[in-house]
Scaffold this active site. Structure first.
Site, short mmCIF file in Angstrom:
data_model
loop_
_atom_site.label_atom_id
_atom_site.label_comp_id
_atom_site.label_asym_id
_atom_site.label_seq_id
_atom_site.Cartn_x
_atom_site.Cartn_y
_atom_site.Cartn_z
N HIS A 171 64.42 60.38 -6.20
CA HIS A 171 64.13 58.91 -5.59
C HIS A 171 63.07 58.27 -6.32
O HIS A 171 61.81 58.38 -6.31
CB HIS A 171 63.73 59.33 -4.26
CG HIS A 171 63.69 58.18 -3.21
ND1 HIS A 171 63.97 58.19 -1.99
CD2 HIS A 171 63.25 57.06 -3.42
CE1 HIS A 171 63.73 56.92 -1.42
NE2 HIS A 171 63.48 56.01 -2.26
N HIS B 150 62.37 54.53 -8.35
CA HIS B 150 62.62 52.90 -8.54
C HIS B 150 62.04 52.73 -9.77
O HIS B 150 61.15 52.37 -10.24
CB HIS B 150 61.88 52.11 -7.50
CG HIS B 150 62.25 52.42 -5.96
ND1 HIS B 150 63.50 51.83 -5.42
CD2 HIS B 150 61.70 53.19 -4.93
CE1 HIS B 150 63.72 52.51 -4.11
NE2 HIS B 150 62.53 53.28 -3.81
N ARG C 72 63.22 49.84 -11.15
CA ARG C 72 63.01 48.15 -11.22
C ARG C 72 64.03 47.34 -12.24
O ARG C 72 63.72 46.19 -12.14
CB ARG C 72 61.53 47.78 -11.34
CG ARG C 72 60.63 48.43 -10.17
CD ARG C 72 60.74 47.68 -8.92
NE ARG C 72 60.08 48.23 -8.09
CZ ARG C 72 60.11 48.87 -6.87
NH1 ARG C 72 61.54 48.93 -6.25
NH2 ARG C 72 59.18 49.02 -5.68
N ASP D 2 68.76 52.73 -0.06
CA ASP D 2 67.29 52.98 0.17
C ASP D 2 66.28 51.48 0.21
O ASP D 2 66.71 50.85 -0.68
CB ASP D 2 66.85 53.93 -0.85
CG ASP D 2 65.09 53.97 -0.46
OD1 ASP D 2 64.72 54.47 0.46
OD2 ASP D 2 64.46 53.48 -1.57
N HIS E 210 62.67 60.73 1.99
CA HIS E 210 61.14 60.47 2.44
C HIS E 210 61.13 60.60 3.90
O HIS E 210 60.60 59.81 4.68
CB HIS E 210 60.64 58.91 2.09
CG HIS E 210 61.38 58.07 2.35
ND1 HIS E 210 62.04 57.52 3.52
CD2 HIS E 210 61.88 56.71 1.36
CE1 HIS E 210 62.73 56.69 3.25
NE2 HIS E 210 62.57 56.02 1.97
N ASN F 233 56.78 52.40 2.82
CA ASN F 233 57.72 52.35 3.96
C ASN F 233 58.57 53.85 3.73
O ASN F 233 59.11 53.73 2.49
CB ASN F 233 58.49 51.49 3.77
CG ASN F 233 59.42 51.14 5.00
OD1 ASN F 233 59.48 52.15 5.89
ND2 ASN F 233 60.38 50.31 5.02
N ASP G 236 59.65 58.90 -4.56
CA ASP G 236 59.84 57.32 -4.19
C ASP G 236 58.79 56.56 -4.98
O ASP G 236 58.25 55.49 -4.26
CB ASP G 236 59.38 57.35 -2.79
CG ASP G 236 59.83 56.12 -2.14
OD1 ASP G 236 60.49 55.13 -2.71
OD2 ASP G 236 59.50 55.53 -0.73
#
Lengths: 427, 305
Positions: A54, A56, A58, A148, A228, A274, A301
């Site tokens: 997990h 990110h 971008r 996600d 998560h 989150n 995350d």
């Protein structure tokens, strides 16, 4: 490349010499010698290279906050040899074209295996299935599908997604959040949110979706992965589902293992995330769930954000925190130093299981002769204060700023090549 | 006093009492004067930074600062650089560069004044932030109660209405508790925060049951947008169960008073004849607001320039 690692302790056990040649572990023994590069690894522990389910990255879309290259550097420095790049980019990774673009950028960076995650629905819109088959058949060989950032909240669509990915040996990774229960939500709903005047994100909004989804997964006989997990109730539901034989797996983030909603005092939006940081009781349940295997994996995350998206009003801030570079240290702090996990179990939760869930055949392998040389070597005795300015990520939104954490990643090897040497990234 | 006034929860009993006593002194000093002005803050600059519309509070703060001879700048977000997308931090740094000694801030986001306080050297006064707090409203309410009833210790205050979204209720809960009053919150369960059990209050769903023992009934405004969000079935049902009308007011003891922070929904949470009755302190609260805000500005900014 040939590298001889002298006196390294696989899984924290007895020291041996490890000879790495042609991308694999060529020999393990005492007093091995080689004319090749030799690294004195005395006191260092070796684990299989870490695998993140997990991340990110971008790119495409927000290259000002992170790129595949900068995120790969952060990952390598954190001891990772593979990361799953989440689909909520701009454009969304919901076609073969976008997932192949991300995969190729990862190949070019060459520091970790960048494994794209495909969106479940077109544009993360939650109404129409994306071309899951095309993404699975692409060069990126997508096996994990996730919206996600958003929940696949329509139960009929979630059912179809779970059913459809069975043909692809895929898994749906669900961001469990019932959107009607989290309208305007800013932090964990409880005593603190009431006092701070921040709209609550109740535990039940996560638990209700998990309860629904494990029953759907059971009904259609499909694989479900829960992203998560953040509440004690969620851990209980997953434990129950596993006891029924449901093919469910789950992940927890380092920040949910360490931090609580107390961090919202003062309204520093670095701590807005989150799902939100929850209570000390939730943290204890998450640690226990990770220790007993109810929670399969630690996933970062990793969510880079620009300064202006955090240096602002809490409600205006974007949720998310950096994670890749400190994940292993936080796991050592919360799980190893507390006696909840052995080093072998750390390897299981941070490498073996994530690789199995993502169907990565060359990652998460044991440290043994003939196996791919994806390794992380860490110093368990080191302690350091986290300085966001020193991070390799393009962003600075670390929730660990100023916090002293144990363990330091010293070397990382991807298929026998040093991506990190003496704590320095090599590209 | 601390450097900022960000929340009523920050005030201990001595600080809160000092504000109320100072407000009383200011009121006496100005009483009967033809020129209602004190030179205390001459040469100081106070910025009213309002990101939300609020005529009543802004005028009250403006009047308070002007009566203390401060230079006052009114900044409203509408039509400013903020509406062009300037961030709160950049706005704060701009004001800082212009030499604002005090910033009075009203913002729709809970915690915005706290963030502001970390970016500027001057004093920050929270004039209402999201659903968090509105400390000067609680101070003026406490001041009004003390003036009418002569005390705060042991006074039984019933706060009725949309506690969930009310910054006035939150500030009053903490301040009145600090000053020794006993607070009861009355609302339908949908309009009470989940964490209310940890607050130093009694909770009731039944307004009629708590009225006879009340010394003060504080009615909260019910926002129009709540009416269509299933917090309660209808405005009519809400008004019947939780509105204060003449019949309900008759259950109060002879000395009890009725308060409302304004603006009111006449006929919804409060009947017109109740709002206009001699027991009502609603207009008085507005006047007291100026004295109390003068006291706050004086205590925060009144040191050597």
């Amino acid at each position: 490349m040939t590298v001889l690692l002298k006196n390294v302790r696989p899984y924290g056990e007895d020291a041996v010499d490890l000879l790495v040649k042609d991308g694999v572990v060529a020999a393990i023994g005492a007093d091995l010698s080689s004319t090749a590069q030799t690294i004195d690894a005395t006191g260092l522990i070796a684990l299989p290279g870490l695998v993140d389910l997990h991340t990110h990255l971008r790119e495409p879309g927000r290259e000002d906050t992170e790129t595949v290259l900068t995120g790969s550097r952060a990952a390598a420095l954190g001891g990772y040899t593979a990361v799953h790049a989440m689909a909520n980019t701009d454009p969304v990774a919901d076609t073969a074209g976008v997932v192949e673009q991300v995969w190729r950028l990862g190949q070019q960076a060459g520091l970790v295996d960048v494994v794209p995650v495909g969106a479940v629905t077109v544009g993360l819109g939650g109404t129409q299935l994306a071309e899951l088959g095309a993404m699975a058949d692409s060069a990126a060989t997508v096996r994990v599908f996730s919206d996600d950032g958003k929940c696949v909240s329509d139960p009929a669509l979630m059912r179809r997604a779970l059913e459809y990915v069975k043909a692809l040996d895929g898994v749906v990774a669900q961001h469990a959040e019932e959107p009607r229960l989290t309208v305007g939500a800013q932090m964990h709903e409880g005593d603190r949110s009431a006092r701070l005047g921040l709209t609550g994100w109740p535990a039940v909004a996560e638990e209700a979706i998990i309860a629904r989804d494990v029953l759907l997964a059971e009904h259609v006989g499909a694989r479900l992965h829960v992203c998560h997990v953040s509440t004690a109730g969620s851990v209980e539901l997953i434990r129950w589902a596993k006891s029924r034989g449901v093919q469910v797996t789950a992940e927890v983030t380092p920040h949910h293992l360490l931090l609580t909603d107390a961090q919202a005092e003062g309204y520093d939006a670095t701590f807005k995330v989150n799902p939100p940081l929850r209570t000390a009781e939730d943290v204890a349940a998450l640690r226990a769930g990770l220790a007993d295997g109810t929670i399969d994996a630690v996933a970062t995350d990793h969510a880079p954000h620009a300064g202006e998206d955090k240096e602002c009003e809490w409600a205006a801030a974007r949720p998310g925190m950096l994670g890749l570079e400190q994940a292993l240290s936080v796991v050592v702090d919360t799980m190893v130093d507390t006696g909840l996990l052995t080093w072998r179990e750390v390897a299981d939760r941070m490498s073996v299981r994530p690789a199995e869930i993502g169907r990565l055949t060359h990652q998460g392998r044991p440290i043994a002769v003939g196996e791919p040389a994806n390794l992380v070597l860490l110093d368990p005795t080191a302690r350091a204060v986290v300085d966001p300015a020193a991070l390799a990520s393009k962003s600075r939104n670390s929730p660990y700023a100023g916090r002293e954490l144990p363990a330091r990643v010293v070397h990382t090897l991807l298929r026998g090549e040093l991506s990190v040497l003496d704590g320095k990234v090599q590209k | 006093m601390k450097r900022h006034l960000l929340e009523a929860a920050d005030l201990d009993r001595a600080d809160a009492t000092l504000v109320l006593d100072t407000a009383a002194q200011i009121e006496s000093a100005l009483a009967g004067r033809e020129v209602k002005k004190l030179p205390t803050l001459r040469g100081r600059t106070v910025v009213n930074l309002f990101f939300e519309d609020s005529t009543r509070t802004r005028i009250s703060f403006e009047l308070a600062a002007k009566r203390l001879s401060a230079d006052v700048i009114n900044f409203s977000a509408k039509g400013s650089s903020v509406s062009k997308g300037e961030s709160l931090k950049d706005t704060a740094l701009t004001l800082e560069a212009m030499g604002a000694d005090g910033i009075v801030v009203r913002h729709g986001a809970s915690g915005a004044p706290h963030r502001l306080a970390t970016w500027v050297a001057g004093s920050v006064v929270n004039a209402g932030d999201g659903t968090h707090e509105h400390p000067t409203q609680a101070l003026l309410d406490a001041y009004t109660i003390r003036r009418r009833l002569g005390r705060l210790e042991g006074v039984r205050v019933v706060i009725t209405g949309d506690v969930l979204h009310s910054r006035v209720a939150r500030s009053n809960v903490w301040l009145l508790h600090t000053l020794g009053a006993e607070v009861t919150l009355v609302a339908p369960p949908t309009l009470l925060p989940v964490g209310v059990g940890s607050w130093p209050v009694t909770v009731s769903y039944d307004l009629d049951a708590v009225l006879p023992a009340a010394d003060v009934v504080m009615m909260l405004r019910v926002q129009g947008e709540r009416m269509n969000a299933s917090f309660f079935p209808s405005a009519r049902e809400y008004s019947r169960r939780y509105g204060l009308d003449a019949e309900r007011m008759a259950r109060l003891s002879d000395d009890a008073i009725v308060m409302h922070p304004g603006p009111m929904n006449r006929g919804m949470e409060i009947a017109a004849d109740v709002a206009d009755s001699p027991r009502s302190t609603i207009v008085e609260q507005v006047g007291n607001g100026v004295s109390v805000r003068m006291a706050v500005l004086y205590l925060l900014l009144g040191g050597p320039a």
